[in-house]
Design a protein around this motif. Structure first.
Motif, PDB file in Angstrom:
ATOM      1  N   TRP A  44       0.850  -1.144   0.071  1.00 47.80           N
ATOM      2  CA  TRP A  44       0.157  -0.079   0.268  1.00 47.80           C
ATOM      3  C   TRP A  44       1.158   1.052   0.028  1.00 47.80           C
ATOM      4  O   TRP A  44       1.585   1.687   1.024  1.00 47.80           O
ATOM      5  N   GLU A  46       2.031   4.905  -2.666  1.00 47.48           N
ATOM      6  CA  GLU A  46       1.781   5.818  -3.738  1.00 47.48           C
ATOM      7  C   GLU A  46       2.894   6.230  -4.723  1.00 47.48           C
ATOM      8  O   GLU A  46       3.966   5.650  -4.104  1.00 47.48           O
ATOM      9  N   TRP A  53       4.781  -2.247   2.738  1.00 40.57           N
ATOM     10  CA  TRP A  53       4.100  -3.496   3.109  1.00 40.57           C
ATOM     11  C   TRP A  53       3.266  -3.503   4.428  1.00 40.57           C
ATOM     12  O   TRP A  53       3.955  -2.986   5.538  1.00 40.57           O
ATOM     13  N   TYR A  54       2.074  -3.769   4.495  1.00 43.77           N
ATOM     14  CA  TYR A  54       1.262  -3.533   5.544  1.00 43.77           C
ATOM     15  C   TYR A  54       0.572  -4.806   6.255  1.00 43.77           C
ATOM     16  O   TYR A  54       0.375  -5.617   5.351  1.00 43.77           O
ATOM     17  N   TRP A 109      -3.656   4.803  -4.796  1.00 43.92           N
ATOM     18  CA  TRP A 109      -2.413   4.050  -4.544  1.00 43.92           C
ATOM     19  C   TRP A 109      -2.171   2.968  -5.654  1.00 43.92           C
ATOM     20  O   TRP A 109      -1.057   1.980  -5.478  1.00 43.92           O
ATOM     21  N   GLU A 154      -9.244  -5.918  -2.936  1.00 48.86           N
ATOM     22  CA  GLU A 154      -8.330  -4.737  -3.072  1.00 48.86           C
ATOM     23  C   GLU A 154      -8.925  -3.299  -3.412  1.00 48.86           C
ATOM     24  O   GLU A 154      -8.780  -2.566  -2.790  1.00 48.86           O
ATOM     25  N   SER A 155      -9.565  -3.427  -4.562  1.00 44.10           N
ATOM     26  CA  SER A 155     -10.284  -2.169  -4.737  1.00 44.10           C
ATOM     27  C   SER A 155     -11.721  -2.611  -5.694  1.00 44.10           C
ATOM     28  O   SER A 155     -11.962  -3.482  -6.285  1.00 44.10           O
ATOM     29  N   GLN A 186      -9.122  -5.866   4.379  1.00 46.02           N
ATOM     30  CA  GLN A 186      -7.906  -4.913   4.648  1.00 46.02           C
ATOM     31  C   GLN A 186      -8.027  -3.955   5.961  1.00 46.02           C
ATOM     32  O   GLN A 186      -7.972  -4.080   6.956  1.00 46.02           O
TER      33      GLN A 186
END
Length: 215
Positions: A44, A46, A53-54, A109, A154-155, A186
């Motif tokens: 995650w 930009e 990395w999260y 992102w 994801e999105s 997430q």
């Protein structure tokens, strides 16, 4: 903070920073991305930032029995206003997720490098998409990582009202039919909360992730 090199490795999540950052650096190769998701980690960042990395302390997830479908959304689904497909236009979906402007969001992102990497994951059968069509035009959809028994969303995007919600509901119905354990969302998002997603402790999520590997 931990900085990754060429070695295919992530530090133990017990060393995660309070912000949820696990490490910086590394690459977006198929092998590293697969290791990340199977370890409860996701990238995650930009454009112009290092790969970050999260693994947040509180993980947003949807247990399928908690799905909330409003009466108005149910009517749209029952009327079959949209046509739904799976994995027929992955690149178009992720590109729209990158380009469609969202209220209160200055940028995205989803970098060009991430699009390239996730299309590779899709070719390998690990990244999946849901498409929403209206009169032959793509008007909504979502994509994510399929770990088998856990799907990591994801999105999503919408060019028509409720299109992404329709994609979400159809995905949940498909995952439920195929005996998946949960949909990983997430990080906290009020839109996803309205659909029934909740936050659980990272350790609880990792236990579910571990149990999914045995199925």
């Amino acid at each position: 903070m931990f900085y990754l090199g060429e070695e295919l490795y992530f530090p133990p999540l017990s060393q995660t920073h309070p912000t949820g950052i696990v490490a910086f650096g590394g690459d977006l190769s198929l092998r590293r991305l697969e290791l990340a998701y199977r370890s409860g980690i996701f990238p995650w960042f930009e454009d112009g930032e290092p790969i970050t990395w999260y693994s947040p302390a509180e993980r947003m997830v949807l247990f399928f029995e908690d799905l909330k479908v409003s009466k108005s959304l149910k009517k749209i689904i029952d009327r079959k206003v949209f046509e739904i497909t799976f994995n027929t236009a992955f690149r178009e979906v992720i590109t729209n997720c990158q380009e469609v402007k969202r209220s209160g969001q200055l940028g995205t992102w989803i970098t060009d490098d991430m699009i390239h990497a996730y299309c590779k994951l899709h070719e390998a059968g690990m990244a999946q998409s849901v498409e929403v069509w209206e009169n032959g035009q793509l008007v909504g959809g979502l994509y994510g990582i399929d770990l088998g028994h856990i799907f990591c969303g994801e999105s999503m995007f919408s060019l028509r009202s409720n299109a992404s919600k329709v994609a979400f509901v159809h995905l949940v119905e498909k995952l439920k039919e195929e005996n998946y354990l949960l949909l990983d969302c997430q990080v906290f998002n009020p839109h996803l909360e309205s659909l029934g997603a909740v936050e659980i402790d990272r350790d609880d999520f990792l236990m579910i992730l571990k149990s999914a590997k045995k199925l």
